[in-house]
Scaffold this motif. Structure first.
Motif, PDB file in Angstrom:
ATOM      1  N   GLY A  50      -9.154  39.310 -12.761  1.00 48.54           N
ATOM      2  CA  GLY A  50      -8.095  40.146 -12.193  1.00 48.54           C
ATOM      3  C   GLY A  50      -7.807  41.376 -13.029  1.00 48.54           C
ATOM      4  N   ASN A  51      -8.433  41.461 -14.207  1.00 44.08           N
ATOM      5  CA  ASN A  51      -8.288  42.627 -15.064  1.00 44.08           C
ATOM      6  C   ASN A  51      -9.305  43.684 -14.631  1.00 44.08           C
ATOM      7  OD1 ASN A  51      -9.093  44.341 -17.493  1.00 44.08           O
ATOM      8  ND2 ASN A  51      -7.275  43.302 -18.298  1.00 44.08           N
ATOM      9  N   ALA A  52      -8.824  44.881 -14.291  1.00 45.42           N
ATOM     10  CA  ALA A  52      -9.699  45.911 -13.733  1.00 45.42           C
ATOM     11  C   ALA A  52     -10.796  46.319 -14.710  1.00 45.42           C
ATOM     12  CB  ALA A  52      -8.877  47.136 -13.336  1.00 45.42           C
ATOM     13  N   LEU A  53     -10.449  46.452 -16.005  1.00 43.91           N
ATOM     14  CA  LEU A  53     -11.439  46.866 -16.997  1.00 43.91           C
ATOM     15  C   LEU A  53     -12.524  45.813 -17.165  1.00 43.91           C
ATOM     16  CD1 LEU A  53     -12.489  48.767 -19.176  1.00 43.91           C
ATOM     17  CD2 LEU A  53     -10.891  47.685 -20.795  1.00 43.91           C
ATOM     18  N   LEU A  54     -12.109  44.541 -17.318  1.00 44.59           N
ATOM     19  CA  LEU A  54     -13.082  43.462 -17.489  1.00 44.59           C
ATOM     20  C   LEU A  54     -13.967  43.310 -16.254  1.00 44.59           C
ATOM     21  CD1 LEU A  54     -10.924  40.708 -19.252  1.00 44.59           C
ATOM     22  CD2 LEU A  54     -12.621  42.235 -20.278  1.00 44.59           C
ATOM     23  N   ALA A  55     -13.351  43.416 -15.079  1.00 47.11           N
ATOM     24  CA  ALA A  55     -14.120  43.305 -13.840  1.00 47.11           C
ATOM     25  C   ALA A  55     -15.146  44.427 -13.725  1.00 47.11           C
ATOM     26  CB  ALA A  55     -13.180  43.327 -12.634  1.00 47.11           C
TER      27      ALA A  55
END
Length: 241
Positions: A50-55
């Motif tokens: 759900g984390n945009a950077l990690l995704a």
């Protein structure tokens, strides 16, 4: 008779070399699958976090390593890695060329490729878990660790087995590309035997047959694992899972 002698295990036979090459192929593939499982789990978790950077990072990883030719990745890891190690060694006072071990570089390269595919397999397997099971676990107060152990990991592994079987077969075939590093796996030993005897057709067919043996045995292993994982389910629900 000459053909049997060439493929045999006698003093003039190449059977032992081909068998050793097949075992090396198996060892590389197992190591690569293990590396890929670790990377795939991390990347799948990132894409599901759900984390945009990690995704985004996870998406970049799977896009690159599923889209770039496998041989190019092997070249980058083996030759590029050797150049980097040599540069580090020279900065520390060592002289000469420091090459990466062929087995380690090859297994790492195939493992990185495998990880990109396993990430999608694990992500799909997690999304296949019925949301009601997770909601029920939360409702009865299961903590995250218990949910992972009792619900998420068993279900993910069950749903992932068919996909992992496909990734295994892909990695098994990709291992043939490691022959460019000089590692004596099945493709390389087939080339050596063919070049030494000038019997190219014979030894490449023999190598192909050994690959088919490995893939056929692998199919049996994964099919057995899938049946075992689904043994507690009603027969009517297995096709829907």
């Amino acid at each position: 008779m000459a053909t049997l002698q060439l493929l045999g295990f006698g003093s003039n036979g190449w059977g032992a070399l081909l068998l050793a090459g097949a075992l090396m192929t198996l060892a590389v593939t197992i190591t690569a699958l293990a590396i890929g499982a670790v990377l795939g789990t991390i990347v799948a978790s990132a894409k599901l976090s759900g984390n945009a950077l990690l995704a985004t990072l996870g998406h970049v990883y799977t896009t690159i390593f599923r889209g770039v030719p496998e041989l190019l990745i092997i070249y980058l890891i083996y030759f590029g890695g050797s150049s980097a190690v040599t540069a580090i060694g020279q900065s520390l006072g060592y002289e000469g060329f420091l090459g990466l071990p062929s087995f380690a570089a090859g297994a790492l390269a195939v493992g990185i490729i495998s990880g990109a595919y396993q990430a999608e397999v694990f992500r799909g397997a997690y999304l296949a878990i019925h949301k009601g099971e997770l909601e029920a676990a939360l409702a009865i107060g299961m903590n995250r660790g218990l949910r992972l152990r009792r619900i998420i990991v068993p279900q993910v592994l069950r749903f992932a087995i068919p996909g992992l079987g496909n990734v295994w077969q892909l990695s098994l075939k990709d291992s043939a590309l490691i022959s460019v590093t000089g590692l004596a796996e099945l493709m390389r030993t087939s080339q050596v035997a063919a070049g030494s005897t000038r019997q190219y057709f014979l030894f490449f067919i023999a190598g192909g047959c050994l690959y088919l043996v490995l893939t056929s045995l692998s199919d049996r292993v994964f099919n057995s694992a899938e049946r075992r994982a689904n043994r507690s389910l009603p027969a009517s629900s297995i096709g829907k899972a």
